[in-house]
Design a protein around this motif. Structure first.
Motif, PDB file in Angstrom:
ATOM      1  N   HIS A 131       0.817  -1.215   0.000  1.00 16.19           N
ATOM      2  CA  HIS A 131       0.000   0.000   0.000  1.00 16.19           C
ATOM      3  C   HIS A 131       0.856   1.273   0.000  1.00 16.19           C
ATOM      4  O   HIS A 131       0.571   2.212  -0.726  1.00 16.19           O
ATOM      5  N   TYR A 166       0.132   7.407   3.728  1.00 15.35           N
ATOM      6  CA  TYR A 166      -0.882   6.382   3.998  1.00 15.35           C
ATOM      7  C   TYR A 166      -2.204   6.731   3.319  1.00 15.35           C
ATOM      8  O   TYR A 166      -2.944   5.856   2.882  1.00 15.35           O
ATOM      9  N   GLN A 206     -11.929   2.765   3.134  1.00 13.26           N
ATOM     10  CA  GLN A 206     -11.692   1.319   3.002  1.00 13.26           C
ATOM     11  C   GLN A 206     -12.720   0.777   2.031  1.00 13.26           C
ATOM     12  O   GLN A 206     -13.887   0.708   2.356  1.00 13.26           O
ATOM     13  N   SER A 253     -12.151  -2.114  -0.224  1.00 14.53           N
ATOM     14  CA  SER A 253     -11.945  -3.430  -0.826  1.00 14.53           C
ATOM     15  C   SER A 253     -11.877  -4.467   0.278  1.00 14.53           C
ATOM     16  O   SER A 253     -11.765  -4.134   1.455  1.00 14.53           O
ATOM     17  N   THR A 254     -11.912  -5.730  -0.116  1.00 15.69           N
ATOM     18  CA  THR A 254     -11.866  -6.786   0.891  1.00 15.69           C
ATOM     19  C   THR A 254     -10.518  -6.781   1.629  1.00 15.69           C
ATOM     20  O   THR A 254     -10.438  -7.246   2.751  1.00 15.69           O
ATOM     21  N   ALA A 296      -8.627  -4.017   2.271  1.00 20.63           N
ATOM     22  CA  ALA A 296      -8.310  -2.758   2.940  1.00 20.63           C
ATOM     23  C   ALA A 296      -8.300  -2.916   4.465  1.00 20.63           C
ATOM     24  O   ALA A 296      -7.376  -2.452   5.152  1.00 20.63           O
ATOM     25  N   GLY A 297      -9.312  -3.611   4.991  1.00 18.31           N
ATOM     26  CA  GLY A 297      -9.400  -3.768   6.440  1.00 18.31           C
ATOM     27  C   GLY A 297      -8.220  -4.549   6.984  1.00 18.31           C
ATOM     28  O   GLY A 297      -7.662  -4.207   8.034  1.00 18.31           O
ATOM     29  N   GLU A 298      -7.793  -5.575   6.258  1.00 18.56           N
ATOM     30  CA  GLU A 298      -6.668  -6.402   6.721  1.00 18.56           C
ATOM     31  C   GLU A 298      -5.383  -5.592   6.772  1.00 18.56           C
ATOM     32  O   GLU A 298      -4.618  -5.669   7.730  1.00 18.56           O
ATOM     33  N   ASP A 328      -5.148  -2.357   6.979  1.00 18.06           N
ATOM     34  CA  ASP A 328      -5.254  -1.336   8.021  1.00 18.06           C
ATOM     35  C   ASP A 328      -5.031  -1.927   9.415  1.00 18.06           C
ATOM     36  O   ASP A 328      -4.407  -1.293  10.266  1.00 18.06           O
ATOM     37  N   ALA A 346      -7.727   3.375  -1.975  1.00 17.45           N
ATOM     38  CA  ALA A 346      -8.902   2.894  -1.240  1.00 17.45           C
ATOM     39  C   ALA A 346      -8.955   1.372  -1.213  1.00 17.45           C
ATOM     40  O   ALA A 346      -9.595   0.789  -0.342  1.00 17.45           O
ATOM     41  N   ARG A 387      -6.023  -0.440  -1.212  1.00 12.69           N
ATOM     42  CA  ARG A 387      -4.732  -0.842  -0.625  1.00 12.69           C
ATOM     43  C   ARG A 387      -3.971  -1.825  -1.532  1.00 12.69           C
ATOM     44  O   ARG A 387      -3.336  -2.753  -1.047  1.00 12.69           O
TER      45      ARG A 387
END
Lengths: 555, 372
Positions: free
Chosen positions: A380, A447, B22, B24-25, B27-29, B31, B161, B163
């Protein structure tokens, strides 16, 4: 050496024995060559800083309105090329290293004084080539020269700069070779490896990388040049080449080059923390050994710059794990320095402010470095401002803080003069505060997704960019001040005693500034940083006599 | 003054979002990993900085000639200070590697789209051949694989968005996948510096609800035939059919080629992936199949990157045994094949090729790419 001792005149030192231009330009004295380098790297720091200022001004607004895209691309490329190849890489080794390596090992000079002078001339030729490139159109490939952009597509002075970097490599190699041989063969009697100052260990490790790594980048740029000029297909797929091969070769040198920049700063910080705590450094053996260990490990982590190129998951995980491993000894070093202050006698002189500033900034630079080594996260933030912030924390917060701390620490030895304590402390604090204001917001920008090397950017990134530019103004002020008060001290500063800080290291045993051949009498060799030795008590008692009672600084 | 500030402040905070959406599937991981690392960093920084400040104040030099105490002997400090970072780093390494592998491993049901980067624009192609420039429209809750290549220098496809990020290289194909979880318009950037207009080489990813996406697809008239048919036409017009028919001694048949092991004249063995097929077209002599002479000329410069993709799409649909060649010239055979189109292919394992339907459908099933 006894011959010199007989003819020793306390009023003659390496500086005032001859002021003619010829005596400077043809000098073989390592201390004068250090000055030649100090003046040159300062000039390039100013040039690189000017480009940084243009970048920050352009990024005040989202529209690319100050510079044209092509100009902006040249500006950030030249900022990188000048700062890395002409300032950071030579800064501590060629200035402080040249001045201190012979002094710290109790030698009269480096092993090959003529090569030493030659390396400065080679560096100067490289510097002139870069300036020529700037005048004749500049270069716009990014300091990383990625192919096929650099080898086929760029329309700027790529060849001139590639040749400059190639030539400059020889200066690094010669200096490195000189230090290696000096440290191996010219140590004073009884000065065993286990007694060497940690600055020497750091110089040793750095020199190893310089000698082993620099040829690789030189050859790589030569190949990119051959592709550009002769059309040899090496990196451009249109010619049957492989663009990723260039990245592997480039980072094989350029990752260790990070350690060329930061290991010398580690060395300086070790000296500063010990001197201003008047205490033996905690974990001497570990710090010494880990410097060399990091230099070797540094050669096998390069591909962590390339996780998004589509490399196989096997390769990526290996490089990620190795990078994590190299972080561990680095973390321990920070703890070693901190623990050295425990039960010490800590004085808050200017160099010490730089040293603790270094600890704070390097800590953040290091921690974000491990974050970047973590595969899922790197994808990322790779090529965003997060990376920009990270490497500035390491290069500027680490290497430049170390350089400035070192200059402030050894200035009395180099010049025989003292500088103004209060204003130098103000400037150290300005640098620390300005630095954080400039670069911390960039972690957040990264970020959020702002890519690096962008001339114009979406509006939502503006607020943090304004913070960053404001911080850069403060940082710039912090950098400009030393140029004034240090220059002033050269002419008007108070005369410095031999050991103004009351520090226990052999370069403080000779007068300030030292005579031509460094020592009047053979230096007393002790255990490293032995603050329980009688010698330091005598030296401090001597120092106290020269200070008026009301001026006794507590630090 | 205060009134001014009051009016200005909310706007400023609006303009200071510190976090990308966030969407996408993954993104949470990503983050979560970032949060944990940030927490670890924060705690370490606070501990070290507190220690530095405490030592600086507590042990500040009291008199001019004060010396520090003797050497600190605390081997345990070193061992512990080595063990703790080591354990943390290794744990975080494993977590990070797991996410990376998830990012590498495209879900089996992903739908394949194409992306072409060139200075300084992005061209996309939907499975049905519909093309877009700089804006990619995709359905929500659907795993999408982008197969990408560059027409000039290295670019990099980056959607904050989602990641995700993947370099786009000239001369080879790289892939990236994502599954959008939110509808909306998200920024897309080129993350690898690519020359003059690098900062303008961005665009958008528009995520639509599935039904809207389908409606949109129907409404947008594809300006050209679907990739497989285009590829088939090219295959004929470029006279590939002259040699690659199955019984010609000049060139190997291409049926069942995709994904198979190919033994090269050099003795090496390679898997016939998309990059292999591409290389065989633009630089054929670099990997001649065992048993064949190096006769094939290069098609470099004669076919664009998009046309290469069409040909690959067509070759990927060639399954089953090659059509038995009747007596006659190779060219006649080739014409016979191409006249019927892919639906006239010999029976394949693809279920929906049983019904004679548009080539697009058959391509869509071919576009369901497996994991690597």
């Amino acid at each position: 050496m006894s011959a010199h001792a007989e003819s020793y005149d306390p009023n003659v030192n390496y500086l005032n024995r001859d002021w003619s231009l010829k005596s400077w330009l043809l000098t073989l004295d390592h201390k004068r060559i250090a000055w030649l380098y100090l003046i040159s790297v300062s000039v390039f720091f100013a040039i690189g800083g000017f480009f940084a200022m243009l970048i920050r001004m352009e990024l005040l607004t989202p529209q690319g309105d100050l510079l044209s895209p092509d100009t902006y691309n040249r500006v950030f490329t030249q900022h990188g090329v000048v700062m890395i190849f002409l300032f950071l890489i030579p800064s501590i080794p060629a200035v402080l290293g040249n001045f201190l390596v012979p002094l710290m090992v109790g030698a009269v000079d480096v092993a090959f004084p003529r090569l030493n002078l030659l390396s400065w001339y080679i560096y100067t030729v490289a510097g002139i080539l870069v300036i020529l490139a700037l005048i004749t159109g500049g270069v716009d490939t990014g300091w990383t020269f990625y192919t096929p952009l650099s080898s086929t597509y760029a329309n700027s002075q790529v060849m001139l700069v590639a040749i400059a970097v190639f030539v400059n490599g020889f200066a690094s190699i010669l200096t490195g070779l000189n230090f290696l041989v000096t440290i191996h063969t010219m140590r004073a009697k009884n000065l065993t490896w286990g007694k060497l100052p940690l600055f020497i260990w750091a110089m040793y490790a750095t020199s190893l990388i310089n000698v082993l790594g620099t040829p690789v980048v030189a050859i790589t740029l030569l190949m990119a040049g051959a592709e550009r000029v002769l059309g040899l297909g090496i990196f451009d797929p249109a010619l049957g080449g492989d663009p990723i091969l260039f990245q592997h070769l480039f980072w094989f040198y350029s990752h260790p080059a990070v350690y060329i920049m930061i290991l010398p700063a580690f060395g300086v910080i070790s000296e500063l923390i010990a001197a201003f705590s008047r205490k033996k450094i905690f974990g001497y053996t570990f710090i010494a050994a880990s410097s060399v260990g990091i230099a070797i490990l540094g050669f096998i982590v390069w591909a962590h710059h390339m996780f998004t190129t589509g490399m196989s998951a096997y390769a990526a995980t290996v490089f990620s794990a190795l990078t994590m491993l190299i972080a561990v000894p680095t973390a321990v070093k920070v703890i070693n320095w901190t623990a050295t202050m425990y039960q010490g006698s800590v004085s808050w002189e200017t160099p010490m402010l730089y040293a603790v500033g270094f600890l704070g900034l390097f800590l953040i630079g290091g921690l974000t470095g491990v974050m970047l080594a973590t595969l899922g996260l790197d994808i990322h933030v790779h090529d965003t401002y997060f990376v920009v912030a990270h490497f500035h924390y390491v290069m500027v917060g680490g290497a430049i803080m170390g350089f400035l701390g070192g200059i402030h620490y050894w200035w009395p030895k180099m010049t025989g003069r003292l500088y103004n304590g209060s204003i130098s402390k103000v400037s150290a604090i300005l640098v620390f505060v300005g630095f954080n204001l400039t670069f911390f917001p960039q972690f957040l920008l990264g970020y959020m997704g702002m890519p690096r090397r962008y001339h114009a950017y979406p509006e939502e990134f503006q607020a943090l960019n304004v913070f960053s530019t404001a911080g850069a103004t403060v940082l710039g002020l912090g950098y400009i001040l030393p140029a004034f008060y240090l220059t002033y001290s050269l002419f008007k500063g108070e005369k410095a005693p031999a050991n103004p800080w009351g520090a226990m290291s052999i370069e403080w045993q000779t007068p300030s500034p030292p005579p031509l051949h460094n020592f009047v009498t053979p230096p007393v060799i002790t255990e490293p940083y032995d603050y329980e030795h009688e010698l330091i008590k005598e030296q401090i008692a001597e120092l106290k006599k020269h200070v008026k009672p009301q001026e006794v600084p507590l630090g | 003054m205060i009134e001014m500030l009051k009016g200005y402040l909310p706007e400023m905070l609006d303009n200071l979002p510190l976090f990308p959406p966030q969407a996408s599937t993954m993104a949470g991981e990503v983050d979560a990993l970032t949060f944990v690392w940030t927490a670890i960093s924060l705690v370490s920084t606070v501990i070290i900085v507190a220690a530095i400040i405490f030592f600086m104040v507590r042990y500040r030099r009291r008199s001019f000639d004060e010396l520090g105490g003797g050497e600190l002997h605390a081997p345990m400090v070193e061992v512990v200070s080595m063990a703790i970072p080591f354990v943390i780093c290794m744990a975080m390494f494993v977590w990070g590697a797991k996410i990376f592998i998830d990012l590498e491993r495209t879900p089996k049901n992903a739908v394949e789209y194409l992306a072409f980067g060139k200075q300084w624009m992005w061209k996309y192609q939907h499975p049905n051949g519909l093309r877009e420039i700089n804006n990619l429209t995709v359905p929500v809750d659907t795993p999408i694989q982008l197969t990408m290549t560059s027409e000039d220098v290295i670019h990099s496809f980056f959607v904050p968005a989602f990641r995700v990020k993947q370099d786009v290289l000239p001369g080879r194909y790289t892939t990236i996948w994502f599954e959008a979880t939110k509808t909306g318009v998200f920024r897309m950037f080129c993350a690898e510096y690519c020359g003059s207009e690098h900062s303008l080489m961005g665009g958008k990813v528009t995520v639509l609800p599935k039904n809207e996406y389908d409606a949109w697809l129907r409404q947008e008239e594809p300006e050209r035939a679907d990739p497989v048919s285009s590829g088939e036409q090219l295959f004929t017009s470029l006279s590939c059919t002259t040699c690659h028919t199955g019984d010609s001694p000049r060139g190997p048949a291409l049926h069942n080629l995709f994904g198979s092991e190919v033994k090269l004249a050099s003795g090496e063995s390679v898997t016939a992936d998309e990059t292999y097929i591409r290389d065989s077209i633009v630089n054929p002599r670099s990997q001649i199949k065992e048993g064949y002479a190096a006769l094939m000329p290069t098609f470099e410069g004669q076919v664009s990157e998009e046309q290469l993709r069409d040909i690959i799409a067509y070759i990927r649909t060639l399954e089953g045994p090659p059509v038995a060649a009747p007596a006659g010239s190779d060219a006649e055979v080739a014409l016979a094949i191409s006249a019927d189109g892919p639906s006239a292919e010999p029976k394949t394992t693809v279920p929906n090729s049983t019904e004679p339907t548009e080539a697009a459908l058959s391509y869509a099933s071919a576009a369901m790419v497996g994991g690597q």
